[in-house]
Design a protein around this motif. Sequence first.
Motif, PDB file in Angstrom:
ATOM      1  N   GLU A   1       6.036 -28.987  17.450  1.00 17.15           N
ATOM      2  CA  GLU A   1       5.849 -28.142  16.263  1.00 17.15           C
ATOM      3  C   GLU A   1       5.336 -26.783  16.716  1.00 17.15           C
ATOM      4  O   GLU A   1       4.444 -26.688  17.556  1.00 17.15           O
ATOM      5  CB  GLU A   1       4.845 -28.773  15.296  1.00 17.15           C
ATOM      6  CG  GLU A   1       4.686 -27.953  14.035  1.00 17.15           C
ATOM      7  CD  GLU A   1       3.720 -28.566  13.029  1.00 17.15           C
ATOM      8  OE1 GLU A   1       3.507 -27.935  11.985  1.00 17.15           O
ATOM      9  OE2 GLU A   1       3.187 -29.666  13.280  1.00 17.15           O
ATOM     10  N   TYR A   2       5.910 -25.726  16.164  1.00 12.99           N
ATOM     11  CA  TYR A   2       5.526 -24.360  16.545  1.00 12.99           C
ATOM     12  C   TYR A   2       5.187 -23.598  15.277  1.00 12.99           C
ATOM     13  O   TYR A   2       5.960 -23.575  14.321  1.00 12.99           O
ATOM     14  CB  TYR A   2       6.683 -23.694  17.286  1.00 12.99           C
ATOM     15  CG  TYR A   2       6.351 -22.353  17.894  1.00 12.99           C
ATOM     16  CD1 TYR A   2       5.273 -22.189  18.751  1.00 12.99           C
ATOM     17  CD2 TYR A   2       7.138 -21.242  17.620  1.00 12.99           C
ATOM     18  CE1 TYR A   2       4.990 -20.962  19.326  1.00 12.99           C
ATOM     19  CE2 TYR A   2       6.859 -20.009  18.191  1.00 12.99           C
ATOM     20  CZ  TYR A   2       5.784 -19.876  19.037  1.00 12.99           C
ATOM     21  OH  TYR A   2       5.503 -18.659  19.604  1.00 12.99           O
TER      22      TYR A   2
ATOM     23  N   PRO B   1       4.633 -13.680  15.254  1.00 13.25           N
ATOM     24  CA  PRO B   1       4.841 -13.947  13.828  1.00 13.25           C
ATOM     25  C   PRO B   1       6.313 -14.122  13.491  1.00 13.25           C
ATOM     26  O   PRO B   1       7.180 -13.489  14.078  1.00 13.25           O
ATOM     27  CB  PRO B   1       4.296 -12.683  13.167  1.00 13.25           C
ATOM     28  CG  PRO B   1       4.518 -11.616  14.183  1.00 13.25           C
ATOM     29  CD  PRO B   1       4.356 -12.282  15.528  1.00 13.25           C
ATOM     30  N   PHE B   2       6.588 -15.007  12.575  1.00 14.31           N
ATOM     31  CA  PHE B   2       7.928 -15.108  12.002  1.00 14.31           C
ATOM     32  C   PHE B   2       7.770 -15.425  10.529  1.00 14.31           C
ATOM     33  O   PHE B   2       6.864 -16.143  10.131  1.00 14.31           O
ATOM     34  CB  PHE B   2       8.825 -16.118  12.736  1.00 14.31           C
ATOM     35  CG  PHE B   2       8.274 -17.512  12.848  1.00 14.31           C
ATOM     36  CD1 PHE B   2       8.489 -18.453  11.850  1.00 14.31           C
ATOM     37  CD2 PHE B   2       7.551 -17.891  13.971  1.00 14.31           C
ATOM     38  CE1 PHE B   2       7.992 -19.749  11.976  1.00 14.31           C
ATOM     39  CE2 PHE B   2       7.050 -19.171  14.103  1.00 14.31           C
ATOM     40  CZ  PHE B   2       7.267 -20.114  13.099  1.00 14.31           C
ATOM     41  N   LYS B   3       8.654 -14.848   9.719  1.00 21.82           N
ATOM     42  CA  LYS B   3       8.546 -15.007   8.271  1.00 21.82           C
ATOM     43  C   LYS B   3       9.106 -16.321   7.790  1.00 21.82           C
ATOM     44  O   LYS B   3       8.614 -16.909   6.846  1.00 21.82           O
ATOM     45  CB  LYS B   3       9.265 -13.857   7.568  1.00 21.82           C
ATOM     46  CG  LYS B   3       8.581 -12.527   7.740  1.00 21.82           C
ATOM     47  CD  LYS B   3       9.317 -11.446   7.001  1.00 21.82           C
ATOM     48  CE  LYS B   3       8.647 -10.112   7.225  1.00 21.82           C
ATOM     49  NZ  LYS B   3       9.351  -9.015   6.579  1.00 21.82           N
ATOM     50  N   SER B   4      10.190 -16.779   8.440  1.00 21.32           N
ATOM     51  CA  SER B   4      10.879 -17.958   7.949  1.00 21.32           C
ATOM     52  C   SER B   4      11.153 -18.938   9.092  1.00 21.32           C
ATOM     53  O   SER B   4      11.790 -18.580  10.083  1.00 21.32           O
ATOM     54  CB  SER B   4      12.200 -17.535   7.296  1.00 21.32           C
ATOM     55  OG  SER B   4      13.062 -18.629   7.148  1.00 21.32           O
TER      56      SER B   4
ATOM     57  N   ALA C   1      14.552 -21.094  13.423  1.00 17.19           N
ATOM     58  CA  ALA C   1      15.284 -22.259  13.925  1.00 17.19           C
ATOM     59  C   ALA C   1      16.738 -21.907  14.196  1.00 17.19           C
ATOM     60  O   ALA C   1      17.317 -22.322  15.210  1.00 17.19           O
ATOM     61  CB  ALA C   1      15.187 -23.420  12.931  1.00 17.19           C
ATOM     62  N   GLY C   2      17.353 -21.124  13.320  1.00 22.72           N
ATOM     63  CA  GLY C   2      18.732 -20.691  13.527  1.00 22.72           C
ATOM     64  C   GLY C   2      18.884 -19.861  14.785  1.00 22.72           C
ATOM     65  O   GLY C   2      19.843 -20.029  15.551  1.00 22.72           O
ATOM     66  N   ALA C   3      17.932 -18.969  15.036  1.00 23.51           N
ATOM     67  CA  ALA C   3      17.974 -18.135  16.242  1.00 23.51           C
ATOM     68  C   ALA C   3      17.805 -18.995  17.492  1.00 23.51           C
ATOM     69  O   ALA C   3      18.455 -18.760  18.517  1.00 23.51           O
ATOM     70  CB  ALA C   3      16.885 -17.065  16.177  1.00 23.51           C
ATOM     71  N   VAL C   4      16.954 -20.012  17.426  1.00 23.41           N
ATOM     72  CA  VAL C   4      16.757 -20.926  18.558  1.00 23.41           C
ATOM     73  C   VAL C   4      18.066 -21.657  18.849  1.00 23.41           C
ATOM     74  O   VAL C   4      18.509 -21.728  20.004  1.00 23.41           O
ATOM     75  CB  VAL C   4      15.626 -21.942  18.268  1.00 23.41           C
ATOM     76  CG1 VAL C   4      15.586 -23.038  19.333  1.00 23.41           C
ATOM     77  CG2 VAL C   4      14.276 -21.233  18.180  1.00 23.41           C
TER      78      VAL C   4
ATOM     79  N   GLY D   1       8.987 -25.654   5.580  1.00 20.96           N
ATOM     80  CA  GLY D   1       8.384 -24.434   6.111  1.00 20.96           C
ATOM     81  C   GLY D   1       7.776 -24.591   7.493  1.00 20.96           C
ATOM     82  O   GLY D   1       7.212 -23.646   8.031  1.00 20.96           O
ATOM     83  N   ARG D   2       7.867 -25.788   8.058  1.00 20.70           N
ATOM     84  CA  ARG D   2       7.341 -26.036   9.411  1.00 20.70           C
ATOM     85  C   ARG D   2       8.505 -26.001  10.390  1.00 20.70           C
ATOM     86  O   ARG D   2       9.615 -26.424  10.077  1.00 20.70           O
ATOM     87  CB  ARG D   2       6.630 -27.381   9.466  1.00 20.70           C
ATOM     88  CG  ARG D   2       5.400 -27.395   8.563  1.00 20.70           C
ATOM     89  CD  ARG D   2       4.853 -28.777   8.323  1.00 20.70           C
ATOM     90  NE  ARG D   2       4.523 -29.473   9.566  1.00 20.70           N
ATOM     91  CZ  ARG D   2       4.346 -30.786   9.637  1.00 20.70           C
ATOM     92  NH1 ARG D   2       4.482 -31.536   8.550  1.00 20.70           N
ATOM     93  NH2 ARG D   2       4.045 -31.353  10.772  1.00 20.70           N
TER      94      ARG D   2
END
Length: 123
Positions: free
Chosen positions: A72-73, A80-83, A88-91, A111-112
Motif C-alpha cells: 500500500e502506498y 503527493p498525488f491527487k488520485s 495506478a494507471g501511470a504505474v 481511494g487507496r
Amino acid sequence: MTTIYPTSLNEADEREFRRLEREELRRARTTPPAFQLVDDIPGSGQFVGRRIPEQREQLIAFAKANRGRWVEYRSTEEDPFKSATQFAGAVRQGRIGFGPKGAFEAASRGGRLFVRFVGEGES
C-alpha cells in the motif's frame, strides 16, 4: 499627462508606424527564435528533468525486494498525488518511475493505492 494630438494625418501615420516598429523590436528581443543550433538533445522521456521522489524510489526498491506482494502506498508531502486511480494507471503504463511497462501492477480500492512488482515487463 498631456495628450498631444497630431496636426496632420501624415504625422499620425508616422507616429503609428514608429509605435509599431518599437513594438516589433520589443517582440524580437523577447521572443525565442524559431530555430537554433544545439550541441545535445534532451532524452525522449515524457517527464524530462523531473526527479523521481526519493520516497517513490524506496517504494520501487521495496516492491522489487518483495516480488509478487502488494504494497500500500499513500500520498505524502514528498510524493503527493491527487488520485489513486490516476497514479495506478501511470504505474501500469510503466511511467513515473515504474518502468518498463508490465513490470508493476497497481490497483486502487476506495481511494487507496496498491502496487506490486511482478517482473521485468516489456523491453
